[in-house]
Design a protein around this motif. Sequence first.
Motif, PDB file in Angstrom:
ATOM      1  N   ARG A  69       0.818  -1.208   0.000  1.00 59.72           N
ATOM      2  CA  ARG A  69       0.000   0.000   0.000  1.00 59.72           C
ATOM      3  C   ARG A  69       0.858   1.267   0.000  1.00 59.72           C
ATOM      4  NH1 ARG A  69      -5.297  -0.347   1.279  1.00 59.72           N
ATOM      5  NH2 ARG A  69      -5.270   1.504   2.573  1.00 59.72           N
ATOM      6  N   ASN A 100      -0.610   0.182 -10.803  1.00 59.35           N
ATOM      7  CA  ASN A 100      -2.001  -0.226 -10.699  1.00 59.35           C
ATOM      8  C   ASN A 100      -2.074  -1.427  -9.777  1.00 59.35           C
ATOM      9  OD1 ASN A 100      -2.326   0.926 -13.912  1.00 59.35           O
ATOM     10  ND2 ASN A 100      -3.797   1.505 -12.357  1.00 59.35           N
ATOM     11  N   THR A 101      -3.235  -1.589  -9.139  1.00 64.33           N
ATOM     12  CA  THR A 101      -3.370  -2.607  -8.117  1.00 64.33           C
ATOM     13  C   THR A 101      -4.498  -3.580  -8.447  1.00 64.33           C
ATOM     14  OG1 THR A 101      -2.676  -0.940  -6.510  1.00 64.33           O
ATOM     15  CG2 THR A 101      -3.653  -2.950  -5.624  1.00 64.33           C
ATOM     16  N   PHE A 103      -6.862  -5.750  -6.296  1.00 62.87           N
ATOM     17  CA  PHE A 103      -7.194  -5.808  -4.885  1.00 62.87           C
ATOM     18  C   PHE A 103      -7.629  -7.199  -4.452  1.00 62.87           C
ATOM     19  CE2 PHE A 103      -7.401  -1.429  -5.955  1.00 62.87           C
ATOM     20  CZ  PHE A 103      -7.002  -0.753  -4.814  1.00 62.87           C
ATOM     21  N   ASN A 105     -10.206  -8.337  -2.720  1.00 62.57           N
ATOM     22  CA  ASN A 105     -11.554  -8.755  -3.105  1.00 62.57           C
ATOM     23  C   ASN A 105     -12.006  -8.045  -4.364  1.00 62.57           C
ATOM     24  OD1 ASN A 105     -11.296 -10.040  -0.564  1.00 62.57           O
ATOM     25  ND2 ASN A 105     -13.507 -10.326  -0.639  1.00 62.57           N
ATOM     26  N   ALA A 107     -12.531  -5.359  -5.665  1.00 55.40           N
ATOM     27  CA  ALA A 107     -12.980  -3.960  -5.655  1.00 55.40           C
ATOM     28  C   ALA A 107     -13.439  -3.501  -7.036  1.00 55.40           C
ATOM     29  CB  ALA A 107     -11.881  -3.040  -5.109  1.00 55.40           C
ATOM     30  N   LEU A 108     -14.209  -4.326  -7.712  1.00 55.96           N
ATOM     31  CA  LEU A 108     -14.791  -3.907  -8.989  1.00 55.96           C
ATOM     32  C   LEU A 108     -15.927  -2.936  -8.697  1.00 55.96           C
ATOM     33  CD1 LEU A 108     -14.947  -7.360 -10.796  1.00 55.96           C
ATOM     34  CD2 LEU A 108     -13.213  -5.586 -11.019  1.00 55.96           C
ATOM     35  N   PHE A 109     -16.128  -1.987  -9.616  1.00 59.52           N
ATOM     36  CA  PHE A 109     -17.192  -1.016  -9.401  1.00 59.52           C
ATOM     37  C   PHE A 109     -18.537  -1.686  -9.707  1.00 59.52           C
ATOM     38  CE2 PHE A 109     -13.548   1.625 -11.041  1.00 59.52           C
ATOM     39  CZ  PHE A 109     -13.065   1.902  -9.778  1.00 59.52           C
ATOM     40  N   PRO A 110     -19.381  -1.857  -8.687  1.00 60.11           N
ATOM     41  CA  PRO A 110     -20.590  -2.664  -8.880  1.00 60.11           C
ATOM     42  C   PRO A 110     -21.611  -2.013  -9.816  1.00 60.11           C
ATOM     43  CG  PRO A 110     -20.566  -1.696  -6.697  1.00 60.11           C
ATOM     44  CD  PRO A 110     -19.236  -1.398  -7.309  1.00 60.11           C
ATOM     45  N   ALA A 154     -21.549  -8.232 -10.371  1.00 59.59           N
ATOM     46  CA  ALA A 154     -22.290  -9.141  -9.499  1.00 59.59           C
ATOM     47  C   ALA A 154     -22.784 -10.379 -10.239  1.00 59.59           C
ATOM     48  CB  ALA A 154     -23.476  -8.403  -8.868  1.00 59.59           C
ATOM     49  N   LEU A 156     -20.974 -12.178 -12.151  1.00 62.84           N
ATOM     50  CA  LEU A 156     -19.853 -13.054 -12.478  1.00 62.84           C
ATOM     51  C   LEU A 156     -19.458 -13.919 -11.290  1.00 62.84           C
ATOM     52  CD1 LEU A 156     -17.499 -10.527 -14.281  1.00 62.84           C
ATOM     53  CD2 LEU A 156     -19.231 -11.984 -15.289  1.00 62.84           C
ATOM     54  N   ARG A 168      -8.596  -4.821 -15.638  1.00 56.39           N
ATOM     55  CA  ARG A 168      -8.781  -3.407 -15.343  1.00 56.39           C
ATOM     56  C   ARG A 168      -7.456  -2.730 -14.993  1.00 56.39           C
ATOM     57  NH1 ARG A 168     -12.434  -1.594 -10.283  1.00 56.39           N
ATOM     58  NH2 ARG A 168     -10.633  -2.445  -9.198  1.00 56.39           N
ATOM     59  N   ALA A 169      -6.567  -3.488 -14.335  1.00 58.29           N
ATOM     60  CA  ALA A 169      -5.265  -2.932 -13.973  1.00 58.29           C
ATOM     61  C   ALA A 169      -4.295  -2.986 -15.149  1.00 58.29           C
ATOM     62  CB  ALA A 169      -4.704  -3.695 -12.771  1.00 58.29           C
ATOM     63  N   ASP A 397     -11.898   1.178   7.731  1.00 56.61           N
ATOM     64  CA  ASP A 397     -13.305   0.801   7.547  1.00 56.61           C
ATOM     65  C   ASP A 397     -13.813  -0.013   8.728  1.00 56.61           C
ATOM     66  OD1 ASP A 397     -12.719  -0.582   4.240  1.00 56.61           O
ATOM     67  OD2 ASP A 397     -11.356   0.312   5.646  1.00 56.61           O
TER      68      ASP A 397
ATOM     69  N   LEU B 165     -13.327   0.521  -2.979  1.00 61.79           N
ATOM     70  CA  LEU B 165     -13.765   0.953  -4.310  1.00 61.79           C
ATOM     71  C   LEU B 165     -13.194   2.330  -4.620  1.00 61.79           C
ATOM     72  CD1 LEU B 165     -17.472  -0.213  -4.220  1.00 61.79           C
ATOM     73  CD2 LEU B 165     -15.562  -1.259  -5.418  1.00 61.79           C
ATOM     74  N   ASP B 171      -6.438   4.475  -7.569  1.00 63.61           N
ATOM     75  CA  ASP B 171      -5.372   3.660  -8.149  1.00 63.61           C
ATOM     76  C   ASP B 171      -5.392   3.717  -9.676  1.00 63.61           C
ATOM     77  OD1 ASP B 171      -3.340   1.468  -7.520  1.00 63.61           O
ATOM     78  OD2 ASP B 171      -4.596   0.523  -9.032  1.00 63.61           O
ATOM     79  N   LEU B 172      -6.599   3.855 -10.230  1.00 59.22           N
ATOM     80  CA  LEU B 172      -6.732   3.908 -11.685  1.00 59.22           C
ATOM     81  C   LEU B 172      -6.610   5.329 -12.218  1.00 59.22           C
ATOM     82  CD1 LEU B 172      -9.598   1.310 -11.923  1.00 59.22           C
ATOM     83  CD2 LEU B 172      -7.310   1.033 -12.876  1.00 59.22           C
ATOM     84  N   LYS B 267     -23.545 -10.459  -2.631  1.00 57.17           N
ATOM     85  CA  LYS B 267     -22.727 -11.354  -3.438  1.00 57.17           C
ATOM     86  C   LYS B 267     -21.247 -11.000  -3.319  1.00 57.17           C
ATOM     87  CE  LYS B 267     -22.996 -13.892  -7.409  1.00 57.17           C
ATOM     88  NZ  LYS B 267     -23.062 -14.018  -8.858  1.00 57.17           N
ATOM     89  N   ARG B 268     -20.988  -9.708  -3.168  1.00 54.75           N
ATOM     90  CA  ARG B 268     -19.602  -9.272  -3.122  1.00 54.75           C
ATOM     91  C   ARG B 268     -18.977  -9.500  -1.752  1.00 54.75           C
ATOM     92  NH1 ARG B 268     -17.392  -6.288  -6.280  1.00 54.75           N
ATOM     93  NH2 ARG B 268     -16.378  -5.174  -4.610  1.00 54.75           N
TER      94      ARG B 268
END
Lengths: 403, 281
Positions: A69, A100-101, A103, A105, A107-110, A154, A156, A168-169, A397, B165, B171-172, B267-268
């Motif tokens: 990190r 680029n990382t 992650f 879990n 961390a895809l944008f839902p 969601a 997938l 994505r990275a 968090d 997120l 990061d992107l 689900k996530r």
Amino acid sequence: METSPARPDAERSGSPAAAGDGRGSVELQGVTKKFGTFTAVDDIDLEIGDGEFFTMLGPSGCGKTTTLRMIAGFEQPTQGEVLIDGQDVAGLPAYKRPTNTVFQNYALFPHMTLEENVAFGLKRKKVPKDEIKRRVADELERVGLSGEATRKPAQLSGGQQQRVALARALVNLPKVLLLDEPLGALDLKLRKGLQVELKKIQEEVGITFVYVTHDQEEALTMSDRIAIMNKGRIEQCAGPEEVYEKPATTFVAGFIGVSNLLPARVISGSEVAIEDGPTVSTPDAAGFTTGEELFAVVRPEKLEVSTPGQAPGDRPGIEGVVESSLFLGTATQLGVTVADGSKLTVLVPNASEEERQRLPGGGARVYLSWEPEHMHLVTESPGEDGTENFQPMQTQDQGDQTK
Amino acid sequence: MNLWSRIRENAVLYIGILVIFYMLAPIVVIAIFSFNDPTGKFNFEWAGFTTQYWAGAFDNEEINRSLWLSIRLAFFTSLGATILGTLIALALVRYEFFGRKAANLLIVIPIATPEVVIGAALLSLFVYASAALGFTTLLIAHIMFSISFAVIVVRSRLIGFDRRLEEAAADLGAAPLTTFFRITLPLLAPGIAGALMLTFALSVDDFVISNFNAGAEVTFPLYIFGANQRGIPVQVNVIATILFAVTIIAMTFVILQQRRAEKMVEKRADDDKKASVAIPI
């Protein structure tokens, strides 16, 4: 394994030749990270070469994720410097770094489709629209998800989500790709498949991979070099063969595979005396001072079982009592207690049923011997006091959630 | 005997039906009486079926004026309360600062305070500040009591928010503002929409606090209260029925949205994020 292994990077051990002049090199100089009074990363130095598959391996709380990190820019080091491509990135926020990382879990944008997820980084860089379209399509093709481009994350499976995270990275062609336990949430079979795939992709694109994992097998399979971390420090940094065959500390020996630790003392520049055991001559002893207390490591598969009194040749050995015998399929695992009370593990390959029948059962006295070159000396890990670690990552968090 | 055992077996069901009937009966009565053709000035007795008040729902000038005022007031209230509420929720969830715990608690106090007290207190404040009572004072009062609700709705959404997120966006290459508008806001949208609707409904509905601070203005609830003395026009029933229908549609929409979002999150959230969220109300 006396001679250098076939892998060309093995001799890069201490410091890779490519460091500093490659576009994707990463350098850490005396980096320390403290969270309050807890030191997550304790004064580490690292040089990662361009195009290298570098792994940081260790138990949870060892500081590997925090180190990652800090390279990504999510954390700022309390002390020390992080250099990417030879450039000090202190004060450079994450969104300005050439990294680029992937992650843990994903961390895809839902709320975005796969396409939109993968295109996100390119859009921020103001890449022309048609180029974005082409590169996103190519990248989804590479990870085998072309058909799902308009789906939402969601919809997938875990393995597919992992591929999207990678795409994505990678689509941004970063100088360095950081991977934080990317396969951690997947089941074993899927993980094995993706390990091979990841390694293939890395060789294909030639981007520097900095990979964090607690899975030693994963590290051994994929890495060019491995840094084994414990309690915020790097215990050893070397190629997979060296880490396995010549662990530097008791921690490394114990973390990488199963190993047998025999307390010993250096008695001269070429000899060690094993406690309640023989004196063995080994070139390893030259690296230590006479009188030093340390441990001799012998891997379970390097121990040979025979009946006491019938010791083969002049091999060093030690006597013990068989406590347990476990049939593992490809091998049989014996648990043997030796004179000083420590327990050794012996792995005997199952050549034939007949041979297996001949193995000593519980309670039998046996003589365990080994080739001197299969014995390696390690020092006790610093700070092995058994205190429990905590995982400093995501304290933010979690703190919020427990409120 | 047979009947008795059947009642016993289905007691929960029957009681449930009775409770629902008890809750919905007044609304059904309102809707039915919007089709009444009363003979006197009071719309309390069924006198005959007519659709004339539905046809002329907006014929009563006085009703229209009060309704329009209430809608305008509710629009600005929901906007103001939701913007402030979202920002407060962000501050309370995202940042560590002195007095955060206390602020978390204080924010719900207006909900627990009797409306009469809030109304009277606001009035004395306005008088003290020699502010002319009217739309502005109404708006200030409505935003004031709506903020708490907006905060609670948005905060519950924020607590379950996966901060990674936002890290992924950074990061992107997304600057903080881009991340906020592309990631944070869209993902908070269901919560924000919920807050908008809730505060809108609270504002349209409010009588007690408005009564103190309206001055010469007449909101829809104030109009109904006043008209009650002289006999309520049937149009009120019609408009009430319309409002009810709109609310039901909006609520259904929100619930469906919420359910979809929850499914995604479920689900996530495989292993590490089992957020147990307790909303202190």
